[in-house]
Motif scaffolding. Structure first.
Motif, mmCIF file in Angstrom:
data_model
loop_
_atom_site.group_PDB
_atom_site.id
_atom_site.type_symbol
_atom_site.label_atom_id
_atom_site.label_comp_id
_atom_site.label_asym_id
_atom_site.label_seq_id
_atom_site.Cartn_x
_atom_site.Cartn_y
_atom_site.Cartn_z
ATOM 1 N N ASN A 107 9.077 18.590 -2.166
ATOM 2 C CA ASN A 107 8.443 18.253 -3.446
ATOM 3 C C ASN A 107 8.621 16.786 -3.834
ATOM 4 O OD1 ASN A 107 7.531 20.862 -3.864
ATOM 5 N ND2 ASN A 107 9.442 21.497 -4.874
ATOM 6 N N VAL A 108 9.533 16.079 -3.170
ATOM 7 C CA VAL A 108 9.771 14.672 -3.512
ATOM 8 C C VAL A 108 8.884 13.751 -2.673
ATOM 9 C CG1 VAL A 108 11.492 12.828 -3.582
ATOM 10 C CG2 VAL A 108 12.129 15.173 -4.214
ATOM 11 N N LEU A 109 8.901 13.926 -1.352
ATOM 12 C CA LEU A 109 8.173 13.028 -0.457
ATOM 13 C C LEU A 109 6.778 13.523 -0.112
ATOM 14 C CD1 LEU A 109 11.013 12.108 2.086
ATOM 15 C CD2 LEU A 109 10.267 10.816 0.075
ATOM 16 N N GLY A 110 6.520 14.806 -0.358
ATOM 17 C CA GLY A 110 5.268 15.370 0.122
ATOM 18 C C GLY A 110 5.378 15.597 1.624
ATOM 19 N N TYR A 111 4.283 15.344 2.374
ATOM 20 C CA TYR A 111 4.319 15.479 3.833
ATOM 21 C C TYR A 111 4.946 14.225 4.437
ATOM 22 C CZ TYR A 111 1.426 19.658 3.855
ATOM 23 O OH TYR A 111 0.954 20.926 3.689
ATOM 24 N N PHE A 112 5.776 14.420 5.469
ATOM 25 C CA PHE A 112 6.398 13.278 6.153
ATOM 26 C C PHE A 112 6.700 13.677 7.590
ATOM 27 C CE2 PHE A 112 9.641 15.718 3.960
ATOM 28 C CZ PHE A 112 10.571 16.003 4.965
ATOM 29 N N ILE A 113 6.847 12.621 8.435
ATOM 30 C CA ILE A 113 7.203 12.808 9.847
ATOM 31 C C ILE A 113 8.706 12.598 9.956
ATOM 32 C CG2 ILE A 113 6.830 11.992 12.205
ATOM 33 C CD1 ILE A 113 4.178 10.742 11.083
ATOM 34 N N GLU A 114 9.389 13.551 10.604
ATOM 35 C CA GLU A 114 10.847 13.458 10.714
ATOM 36 C C GLU A 114 11.266 13.543 12.169
ATOM 37 O OE1 GLU A 114 13.825 15.461 7.892
ATOM 38 O OE2 GLU A 114 13.853 16.778 9.655
ATOM 39 N N THR A 115 12.216 12.680 12.528
ATOM 40 C CA THR A 115 12.798 12.740 13.862
ATOM 41 C C THR A 115 14.255 12.326 13.780
ATOM 42 O OG1 THR A 115 12.541 12.027 16.170
ATOM 43 C CG2 THR A 115 12.198 10.366 14.462
ATOM 44 N N THR A 116 14.986 12.566 14.836
ATOM 45 C CA THR A 116 16.403 12.209 14.835
ATOM 46 C C THR A 116 16.550 10.703 14.995
ATOM 47 O OG1 THR A 116 16.552 12.532 17.200
ATOM 48 C CG2 THR A 116 17.059 14.438 15.819
ATOM 49 N N SER A 117 17.716 10.217 14.579
ATOM 50 C CA SER A 117 17.978 8.770 14.658
ATOM 51 C C SER A 117 17.902 8.260 16.089
ATOM 52 C CB SER A 117 19.362 8.457 14.066
ATOM 53 O OG SER A 117 19.417 8.891 12.731
ATOM 54 N N THR A 118 18.330 9.079 17.034
ATOM 55 C CA THR A 118 18.362 8.620 18.429
ATOM 56 C C THR A 118 16.977 8.473 19.026
ATOM 57 O OG1 THR A 118 18.582 10.928 19.146
ATOM 58 C CG2 THR A 118 20.616 9.680 18.839
ATOM 59 N N HIS A 119 15.954 9.150 18.466
ATOM 60 C CA HIS A 119 14.593 9.078 18.995
ATOM 61 C C HIS A 119 13.677 8.217 18.130
ATOM 62 C CE1 HIS A 119 16.046 12.887 20.885
ATOM 63 N NE2 HIS A 119 15.410 12.380 21.945
ATOM 64 N N ALA A 120 14.224 7.572 17.102
ATOM 65 C CA ALA A 120 13.365 6.875 16.154
ATOM 66 C C ALA A 120 12.978 5.471 16.594
ATOM 67 C CB ALA A 120 14.057 6.794 14.786
ATOM 68 N N GLU A 121 13.643 4.929 17.650
ATOM 69 C CA GLU A 121 13.371 3.543 18.021
ATOM 70 C C GLU A 121 11.901 3.317 18.368
ATOM 71 O OE1 GLU A 121 15.745 5.355 19.184
ATOM 72 O OE2 GLU A 121 17.677 4.339 18.900
ATOM 73 N N ARG A 122 11.292 4.250 19.055
ATOM 74 C CA ARG A 122 9.905 4.067 19.472
ATOM 75 C C ARG A 122 8.987 3.966 18.256
ATOM 76 N NH1 ARG A 122 9.715 8.853 24.077
ATOM 77 N NH2 ARG A 122 11.678 8.280 25.132
ATOM 78 N N MET A 123 9.306 4.746 17.207
ATOM 79 C CA MET A 123 8.446 4.732 16.012
ATOM 80 C C MET A 123 8.734 3.503 15.149
ATOM 81 S SD MET A 123 8.799 8.811 15.328
ATOM 82 C CE MET A 123 7.680 8.870 13.947
ATOM 83 N N ASP A 129 3.216 -0.794 11.999
ATOM 84 C CA ASP A 129 1.851 -0.704 11.469
ATOM 85 C C ASP A 129 1.298 0.718 11.596
ATOM 86 O OD1 ASP A 129 1.953 -3.363 10.920
ATOM 87 O OD2 ASP A 129 0.998 -3.991 12.809
ATOM 88 N N ARG A 130 1.850 1.416 12.560
ATOM 89 C CA ARG A 130 1.375 2.776 12.792
ATOM 90 C C ARG A 130 2.214 3.797 12.006
ATOM 91 N NH1 ARG A 130 -2.240 6.557 13.588
ATOM 92 N NH2 ARG A 130 -1.925 7.962 15.386
ATOM 93 N N PHE A 131 3.555 3.699 12.148
ATOM 94 C CA PHE A 131 4.473 4.624 11.489
ATOM 95 C C PHE A 131 5.239 3.875 10.402
ATOM 96 C CE2 PHE A 131 3.817 6.386 15.736
ATOM 97 C CZ PHE A 131 3.443 7.691 15.428
ATOM 98 N N ILE A 132 4.998 4.236 9.157
ATOM 99 C CA ILE A 132 5.576 3.551 7.999
ATOM 100 C C ILE A 132 6.876 4.251 7.611
ATOM 101 C CG2 ILE A 132 5.168 2.871 5.607
ATOM 102 C CD1 ILE A 132 2.113 3.266 6.286
ATOM 103 N N HIS A 133 7.982 3.488 7.658
ATOM 104 C CA HIS A 133 9.302 4.059 7.354
ATOM 105 C C HIS A 133 9.371 4.456 5.870
ATOM 106 C CE1 HIS A 133 13.589 3.806 6.110
ATOM 107 N NE2 HIS A 133 13.752 4.501 7.231
ATOM 108 N N ARG A 134 9.915 5.689 5.592
ATOM 109 C CA ARG A 134 10.019 6.159 4.202
ATOM 110 C C ARG A 134 11.453 6.429 3.779
ATOM 111 N NH1 ARG A 134 5.776 10.222 1.818
ATOM 112 N NH2 ARG A 134 6.664 9.163 -0.002
ATOM 113 N N GLN A 135 12.269 7.010 4.675
ATOM 114 C CA GLN A 135 13.618 7.402 4.249
ATOM 115 C C GLN A 135 14.510 7.585 5.461
ATOM 116 O OE1 GLN A 135 14.300 11.427 2.567
ATOM 117 N NE2 GLN A 135 14.960 10.376 0.699
ATOM 118 N N THR A 136 15.790 7.223 5.271
ATOM 119 C CA THR A 136 16.795 7.436 6.307
ATOM 120 C C THR A 136 17.894 8.324 5.733
ATOM 121 O OG1 THR A 136 16.347 5.301 7.343
ATOM 122 C CG2 THR A 136 18.477 6.355 7.840
ATOM 123 N N THR A 137 18.232 9.399 6.421
ATOM 124 C CA THR A 137 19.340 10.257 6.016
ATOM 125 C C THR A 137 20.444 10.131 7.044
ATOM 126 O OG1 THR A 137 18.514 12.191 7.208
ATOM 127 C CG2 THR A 137 17.684 11.868 4.960
#
Length: 877
Positions: free
Chosen positions: A471-487, A492-500
């Motif tokens: 309910n806060v972010l709406g739809y978002f793409i989530e992946t683990t920190s270890t796989h996030a380097e490619r994104m 320009d393609r994948f816009i960073h929104r939040q880090t947990t």
């Protein structure tokens, strides 16, 4: 120090001041919060934590709260503990308040005042009992009582002189009683178990009441509903005014008021209802009452109707005979009765569903209840056919003619709708084309999301990638920190929104656009469903009158089928009821006691009663020992009269009951210490009420009058009461007593006959036969009963000695005081134990018996043994 309250707290205090006498449930998001003394009282009543929020006048502000979604259970607890609750809701979206400035407060207002007499929620009500709100009004010398159940729409009024108020409140058992300010009725309300609410005199203005009631029912004049006195108008007007106050202008769906004639029902006062345990057992609760023992209804409406019939048996012969004919019709056809009861089990409580919809507290399940009730009603009408007896034929007619509404609800609603309209999902596919299209967009959006997730996994090579929603972010793409380097390498393609702690979340332009379309479709679908719910509710309320008649018809059929079921199953008979003064019962039984004995596998001893002596008063003077069943006999005949005039069959082999105008019972012993009344005073107050009110068509049962005082005082009072019943009241009565001296009255008073409960003595023990016979008992067997109760043997033997000496002295003409003075005192010291006898050697017979196992013996072997033992005794002699 600044002691000015915050804007929010200032709003709370203002709302609190406008609703005195009620706890304030103040809506804050997902909780109803309470502050100050409300919080202290509520935390204690609800057993919830008391916290603090800020300060006021230098002191911490007590605070507690309850979740909105669970509020009903807390409300029920508070109402049962005598509280009233004002519900203050948020009247706007908090976002709107924030637009006005940081210090702006969300607009709130009380939308409802919850009181014991104004409940409608299913969880707050007993399904099988009415929840009445009553009002008592006095205009000059004229008094009236009005009562309403807003959960069913029942609305009635009757003339009610103040002396009749307590009996009528006992009959209806209202949860709340409205009276003018200053009325001294606190004690009467407390006796009836009703919360007392005082209203200003203006609420009881009969002139204003006429306008108020006409507006409520949408009529120019009330003449179409009947002719009402000014006091009756005042009482009804007070109810309408109070409902407007508590429901904040959203009035419940009430039926037009019905005026009850004062003599239309058997009069039963509060003491009699309590003594006879009509709807509640003396121990408290429903179990053990007449109502619980005879309730074979399968619907909530039928159960409520049964309680009304038992509480107010009719005095209208035509009504009684019509109801009996309906019971007889079904009792002769067990298969039809079984089919009706099976169909009725599937009929919901339409009355209460209709009420909730009218008050905007309903949901899709209430619409489904209307659909199911009308559908079952049509099936039940078909079962009854066109050739039924009057009561059933009229009910069947009221169950037909609802096909269009049934079709509409059937087409619009799913089979099992959710509880709340706001959740959506209750409108059936195919009912609304626009809704179907919007749902397709919403549901296909989920498929598009899944396809987009697969595309992103293929593009990035990250198989753990997920598209999620909150309910806060709406739809978002989530992946683990270890796989996030490619994104992260493709900003320009994948816009960073939040880090947990362990996850990194992104979005894309395409995902945001898709989210907008999906969210719009979801909200639009809910909006359309809410609109459809409103249309369906209006369609139901447009037919509120016929639906209410159908609900009443289902209750009538259910009650009739229940009476028929118990008549056929328990061997009850149709009583002859007329306007004579006859009272003849053959083979009568107590329905509650018989019900309890059957559970134990025991039989009830039936008895006859014939209060017909050929003269106007007809009184049986009943003597016999305690524990023999005198009180049961008295009560069973009173209950038979109630059942007969309620239109039911009765537990007897034959019954002829002349209409009973009033029923009075003085049975049992109880004190009233709160008002300083001893057991004897309570007995005398109840007896006085009987002697001052009973007419010649009354039925009176009296048990042990005068037992609470000295013997000669008690005998004198009982004797005088009997004479008064015979000479002044001239009524039918059953008078049980231990004063055997009174049996001589049968020779002096032509309307009095002696009867006794038979016992048999065997080897010093008393055997209760529970049979009522003509004649008088010669003694009470009190000492034997005391032994059965477990009194020490020494006390029982001493009592036997005293009784023997008193009876012997009385026969010789000695005075009672002299007899008592001559009695030796009880020996407190126990006698010395007898010397222990030297054990004797076992006889040959005993030795033979010890070596046997009876369980392994055949009948022939046992007979042979008897002859053998007899021979051994003969040889020993």
């Amino acid at each position: 120090m600044n002691d000015q309250p915050t804007p929010m707290m200032a709003q709370y205090l203002a709302i609190r001041e406008a609703n005195p006498g009620a706890l304030l449930f103040y809506r804050m998001g997902d909780f109803y919060e309470m502050f100050f003394e409300d919080a202290v009282a509520a935390s204690a009543a609800l057993d919830i934590a008391l916290t603090r929020r800020g300060t006021h006048l230098g002191q911490p502000i007590p605070m507690c709260g309850v979740p909105v979604h669970a509020a009903e259970s807390y409300l029920l607890t508070l109402i049962r503990k005598g509280f009233r609750v004002a519900i203050a809701e948020q009247m706007e979206d908090p976002a709107e308040a924030r637009k006005r400035g940081a210090k702006s407060v969300v607009a709130r207002d009380v939308v409802r005042l919850v009181t014991p007499g104004t409940l409608t929620e299913e969880s707050l009500l007993e399904a099988r009992r009415h929840n009445f709100l009553a009002a008592f009004a006095t205009v000059r010398d004229d008094c009236a009582l009005a009562w309403v159940d807003i959960s069913t729409g029942e609305f009635r009024v009757m003339p009610c002189p103040e002396p009749r108020l307590a009996p009528e409140l006992a009959r209806h058992a209202p949860r709340e009683l409205l009276v003018p300010q200053g009325a001294r009725l606190t004690e009467i309300a407390a006796e009836a178990g009703a919360a007392l609410t005082e209203l200003p005199p203006g609420s009881f203005d009969s002139t204003a009441a006429t306008r108020r009631l006409a507006a409520l029912f949408g009529v120019e004049t009330l003449e179409g509903f009947g002719s009402f006195s000014r006091a009756e108008l005042a009482a009804m007007g007070a109810i309408a005014d109070y409902l407007d106050l508590t429901q904040k202008g959203r009035m419940p769906l009430l039926r037009p008021p019905v005026r009850e004639a004062a003599g239309g029902a058997m009069q039963i006062d509060a003491a009699t209802r309590r003594n006879l345990e009509l709807t509640q057992a003396l121990s408290g609760g429903r179990e053990g009452s007449l109502l619980a023992s005879i309730d074979r209804t399968v619907t909530a409406g039928g159960a409520r109707l049964l309680e009304r019939r038992i509480s107010a048996p009719s005095r209208d012969l035509a009504v009684i005979h019509a109801r009996q004919a309906a019971v007889a019709h079904l009792a002769r056809d067990p298969r039809l009765t079984a089919d009706l009861r099976e169909a009725l089990r599937r009929a919901p409580d339409m009355d209460r569903a209709l009420s909730r919809l009218a008050l905007d507290r309903g949901g899709p399940r209430d619409l489904a209840a209307i659909r199911a009730g009308l559908t079952q009603g049509a099936a039940i009408a078909a079962l009854l056919g066109d050739d039924s007896v009057q009561v059933l034929a009229e009910a069947a007619r009221d169950l037909t003619g609802h096909d269009a509404l049934i079709d509409l609800l059937d087409d619009a609603l799913v089979a099992e709708p959710p509880l709340l309209a706001r959740d959506g999902g209750f409108v059936a596919t195919g009912h609304d084309a626009v809704l179907d299209e919007t749902r397709r967009l919403r549901d296909e959006g989920r498929g598009v999301i899944a396809a987009m997730q697969a595309d992103y996994i293929a593009e990035t090579g990250v198989t753990s990638l997920k598209i999620k929603h909150n309910n806060v972010l709406g739809y978002f793409i989530e992946t683990t920190s270890t796989h996030a380097e490619r994104m992260l390498a493709m900003p320009d393609r994948f816009i960073h929104r939040q880090t947990t702690a362990n996850q990194i979340r992104f979005t894309t332009v395409a995902l945001s656009e898709l989210e907008t379309r999906i969210l719009n479709a979801r909200d639009r679908a809910l909006e359309i469903e809410r609109e459809i719910f409103g249309r369906l509710t209006r369609a139901v309320l447009d037919r509120a009158g016929p639906i209410g008649q159908a609900a009443r018809a289902l209750a009538e059929i259910d009650l009739t089928a229940g009476f028929a079921d118990i008549a056929a199953g328990e061997g009850w008979v149709r009583p002859e009821v007329d306007d004579s003064r006859a009272f003849l019962v053959e083979g009568g039984r107590h329905p509650v006691v018989e019900h309890a004995l059957k559970r134990k596998g025991e039989a009830f001893v039936a008895n006859d009663c014939a209060l017909t002596t050929g003269v106007t008063p007809a009184i049986w003077l009943l003597t016999g020992p305690n524990m023999a069943g005198k009180s049961t006999f008295l009560r069973q005949n009173a209950l038979i009269a109630i059942l007969a005039q309620a239109g039911a069959f009765v537990p007897a082999t034959r019954a002829h009951v002349g209409l009973v105008s009033q029923l009075f019972s003085r049975v049992g012993a109880a004190d009233d210490l709160a008002r300083g009344r001893s057991t004897f005073m309570v007995e005398m107050v109840e007896t006085a009420a009987i002697l001052n009110q009973a007419d010649d068509h009354a039925l009176v049962i009296l048990d042990e009058i005068g037992r609470g005082t000295a013997t000669w005082d008690g005998l004198s009072i009982a004797w005088a009461v009997m004479e008064h019943l015979h000479a002044k009241n001239r009524c039918r009565a059953l008078f049980a007593t231990h004063y055997h001296e009174m049996t001589g009255l049968s020779a002096k008073l032509p309307g009095v006959e002696n009867a006794t409960v038979a016992v048999r003595e065997w080897e010093g023990e008393v055997i209760f036969l529970h049979e009522v016979r003509k004649g008088a008992a010669d003694r009470s067997y009190g000492v034997q009963v005391a032994r059965l109760a477990g009194l020490p043997a020494s006390v029982v033997e001493r009592a036997r000695d005293i009784l023997h000496q008193l009876e012997s002295g009385a026969r010789e003409g000695a005075r009672p005081v002299a007899l008592l003075d001559d009695l030796p005192l009880f020996r407190a010291a126990p006698p010395a134990p007898p010397a222990r006898a030297r054990p004797q050697p076992a006889s040959a017979v005993e030795e033979r018996l010890r070596g046997l196992n009876p369980d392994e013996m055949t009948a022939r072997e046992a007979l042979d043994l008897v002859y053998e033992l007899r021979g051994m005794l003969g040889s020993a002699g």
